[in-house]
Design a protein around this motif. Sequence first.
Motif, PDB file in Angstrom:
ATOM      1  N   LYS A 114       4.294 -20.015  -0.500  1.00  0.00           N
ATOM      2  CA  LYS A 114       3.102 -19.252  -0.145  1.00  0.00           C
ATOM      3  C   LYS A 114       3.316 -17.745  -0.251  1.00  0.00           C
ATOM      4  CE  LYS A 114       1.125 -22.686   3.020  1.00  0.00           C
ATOM      5  NZ  LYS A 114       0.584 -22.905   4.384  1.00  0.00           N
ATOM      6  N   GLU A 115       4.461 -17.340  -0.711  1.00  0.00           N
ATOM      7  CA  GLU A 115       4.814 -15.924  -0.709  1.00  0.00           C
ATOM      8  C   GLU A 115       4.259 -15.146  -1.894  1.00  0.00           C
ATOM      9  OE1 GLU A 115       6.518 -13.991   1.396  1.00  0.00           O
ATOM     10  OE2 GLU A 115       7.162 -15.475   2.859  1.00  0.00           O
ATOM     11  N   ALA A 153       5.446  -1.189   4.412  1.00  0.00           N
ATOM     12  CA  ALA A 153       4.512  -0.604   5.368  1.00  0.00           C
ATOM     13  C   ALA A 153       5.298   0.254   6.351  1.00  0.00           C
ATOM     14  CB  ALA A 153       3.737  -1.690   6.114  1.00  0.00           C
ATOM     15  N   THR A 154       4.633   1.230   6.930  1.00  0.00           N
ATOM     16  CA  THR A 154       5.323   2.169   7.833  1.00  0.00           C
ATOM     17  C   THR A 154       5.829   1.493   9.097  1.00  0.00           C
ATOM     18  OG1 THR A 154       3.260   2.808   8.950  1.00  0.00           O
ATOM     19  CG2 THR A 154       3.880   4.071   6.988  1.00  0.00           C
ATOM     20  N   TRP A 155       5.210   0.375   9.494  1.00  0.00           N
ATOM     21  CA  TRP A 155       5.600  -0.314  10.731  1.00  0.00           C
ATOM     22  C   TRP A 155       6.711  -1.335  10.503  1.00  0.00           C
ATOM     23  CZ3 TRP A 155       5.056  -5.327   9.554  1.00  0.00           C
ATOM     24  CH2 TRP A 155       4.074  -5.678   8.620  1.00  0.00           C
ATOM     25  N   CYS A 156       7.071  -1.568   9.245  1.00  0.00           N
ATOM     26  CA  CYS A 156       7.996  -2.648   8.879  1.00  0.00           C
ATOM     27  C   CYS A 156       9.440  -2.155   8.895  1.00  0.00           C
ATOM     28  CB  CYS A 156       7.616  -3.178   7.493  1.00  0.00           C
ATOM     29  SG  CYS A 156       8.797  -4.340   6.779  1.00  0.00           S
ATOM     30  N   ALA A 157      10.176  -2.506   9.946  1.00  0.00           N
ATOM     31  CA  ALA A 157      11.563  -2.050  10.075  1.00  0.00           C
ATOM     32  C   ALA A 157      12.453  -2.516   8.917  1.00  0.00           C
ATOM     33  CB  ALA A 157      12.147  -2.490  11.411  1.00  0.00           C
ATOM     34  N   PHE A 181      10.742   3.376 -10.178  1.00  0.00           N
ATOM     35  CA  PHE A 181      10.606   2.688  -8.897  1.00  0.00           C
ATOM     36  C   PHE A 181       9.293   3.120  -8.249  1.00  0.00           C
ATOM     37  CE2 PHE A 181      11.285   2.567  -4.236  1.00  0.00           C
ATOM     38  CZ  PHE A 181      11.503   1.201  -4.102  1.00  0.00           C
ATOM     39  N   LEU A 182       8.468   2.134  -7.859  1.00  0.00           N
ATOM     40  CA  LEU A 182       7.192   2.413  -7.207  1.00  0.00           C
ATOM     41  C   LEU A 182       7.164   1.738  -5.842  1.00  0.00           C
ATOM     42  CD1 LEU A 182       4.711   1.752 -10.174  1.00  0.00           C
ATOM     43  CD2 LEU A 182       5.655   3.950  -9.443  1.00  0.00           C
ATOM     44  N   ALA A 183       7.056   2.527  -4.792  1.00  0.00           N
ATOM     45  CA  ALA A 183       6.965   1.998  -3.427  1.00  0.00           C
ATOM     46  C   ALA A 183       5.507   2.046  -2.997  1.00  0.00           C
ATOM     47  CB  ALA A 183       7.836   2.822  -2.486  1.00  0.00           C
ATOM     48  N   ILE A 184       4.908   0.877  -2.772  1.00  0.00           N
ATOM     49  CA  ILE A 184       3.482   0.788  -2.482  1.00  0.00           C
ATOM     50  C   ILE A 184       3.260   0.354  -1.037  1.00  0.00           C
ATOM     51  CG2 ILE A 184       1.300  -0.259  -3.144  1.00  0.00           C
ATOM     52  CD1 ILE A 184       2.461  -0.813  -5.895  1.00  0.00           C
ATOM     53  N   SER A 185       2.704   1.258  -0.237  1.00  0.00           N
ATOM     54  CA  SER A 185       2.369   0.915   1.140  1.00  0.00           C
ATOM     55  C   SER A 185       1.077   0.109   1.147  1.00  0.00           C
ATOM     56  CB  SER A 185       2.199   2.187   1.971  1.00  0.00           C
ATOM     57  OG  SER A 185       1.680   1.877   3.239  1.00  0.00           O
ATOM     58  N   SER A 186       1.102  -1.031   1.806  1.00  0.00           N
ATOM     59  CA  SER A 186      -0.033  -1.955   1.787  1.00  0.00           C
ATOM     60  C   SER A 186      -0.844  -1.896   3.070  1.00  0.00           C
ATOM     61  CB  SER A 186       0.483  -3.385   1.571  1.00  0.00           C
ATOM     62  OG  SER A 186      -0.569  -4.321   1.598  1.00  0.00           O
ATOM     63  N   GLY A 187      -2.150  -1.616   2.934  1.00  0.00           N
ATOM     64  CA  GLY A 187      -3.069  -1.701   4.062  1.00  0.00           C
ATOM     65  C   GLY A 187      -3.019  -0.554   5.047  1.00  0.00           C
ATOM     66  N   SER A 225       4.902 -12.053   3.932  1.00  0.00           N
ATOM     67  CA  SER A 225       5.784 -11.034   4.498  1.00  0.00           C
ATOM     68  C   SER A 225       6.203  -9.948   3.512  1.00  0.00           C
ATOM     69  CB  SER A 225       7.033 -11.701   5.071  1.00  0.00           C
ATOM     70  OG  SER A 225       7.660 -12.496   4.084  1.00  0.00           O
ATOM     71  N   ILE A 226       6.642  -8.849   4.081  1.00  0.00           N
ATOM     72  CA  ILE A 226       7.212  -7.728   3.341  1.00  0.00           C
ATOM     73  C   ILE A 226       8.549  -7.379   3.975  1.00  0.00           C
ATOM     74  CG2 ILE A 226       5.078  -6.722   2.451  1.00  0.00           C
ATOM     75  CD1 ILE A 226       5.003  -4.887   4.895  1.00  0.00           C
ATOM     76  N   PRO A 227       9.416  -6.649   3.261  1.00  0.00           N
ATOM     77  CA  PRO A 227       9.230  -6.073   1.929  1.00  0.00           C
ATOM     78  C   PRO A 227       9.252  -7.137   0.831  1.00  0.00           C
ATOM     79  CG  PRO A 227      11.488  -5.745   2.647  1.00  0.00           C
ATOM     80  CD  PRO A 227      10.745  -6.307   3.821  1.00  0.00           C
ATOM     81  N   LYS A 228       8.548  -6.816  -0.258  1.00  0.00           N
ATOM     82  CA  LYS A 228       8.566  -7.658  -1.445  1.00  0.00           C
ATOM     83  C   LYS A 228       8.842  -6.785  -2.654  1.00  0.00           C
ATOM     84  CE  LYS A 228       6.026 -11.942  -0.921  1.00  0.00           C
ATOM     85  NZ  LYS A 228       6.128 -12.050   0.533  1.00  0.00           N
TER      86      LYS A 228
END
Length: 263
Positions: A114-115, A153-157, A181-187, A225-228
């Motif tokens: 499901k990932e 995401a900023t909250w994701c340790a 390298f592209l770091a995409i913050s989601s939501g 889940s993230i990171p992905k």
Amino acid sequence: MKKLFLLALIIISQSFYGQNKDVKKPEYVIIANNEIVSMETVEKYGAEGYVKSMTKGVSEEKRNELASKFGDKIGDKEFIILIGIYTEQEKIENEKKMSSQPVEGKTVVKADEKEYILNVNDNAKDFTLKLVDGKEIKLSDLKGKVVLVNFWATWCAPCLMEFYDIPSKIIEPFKKDDFVFLAISSGETQEKVLNKVTKLRKDGIDFNYGVDSDRKIWNEYATASIPKNFLIDQNGVIKFVATGNAPGNLENIATEIRKLLAK
């Protein structure tokens, strides 16, 4: 519960025992029984079956409450871990409950089923990414280059812990190659992401930070889940995917990048 707890311990322990020599990672602050405890104490609680719950990350209000008690020992809210501990009676009742549950006839669904929406050998969906500095990058314009797309995401340790290793393990080794390298913050809003990015850059964690506030890009690529991480080859085809910040994960990604660059 016990397996999930042990997996979480493996991930958390990286900040204690696997610090990058060049960039110092934040450290998790673990609180159990209203006291700051060590990894060894948590492992002992887990082995003896006393762990009721584990909460990674707290609200700003809770962080300030803890800071008023523990002072400077409390760091950023993302790296605070609250461990719930059973009383002796609760532990006995929980063990009885667990032993009485049937173990047969359960359907087990693999997490990775499901990932991902896009998988290895799928064509990467094109997108235009707005960076926090206002610039835009279109994925299709990067044809001919190897691209690593990272959702965070900023909250994701675990995401943030991974970021502290990316400069030495991913950015520096391939800085002279056709690699992006592209770091995409989601939501999350651009303002919230920029606030976190400003702090990360002060720690030397500086690369292409983009914002996917409405999750339009994320919803084309993955769920859960993230990171992905999605590694995309020079022709726009996904060649490697990974979830989480498990030990050796970035090393595996680096190996795959080298393979693609050698073609």
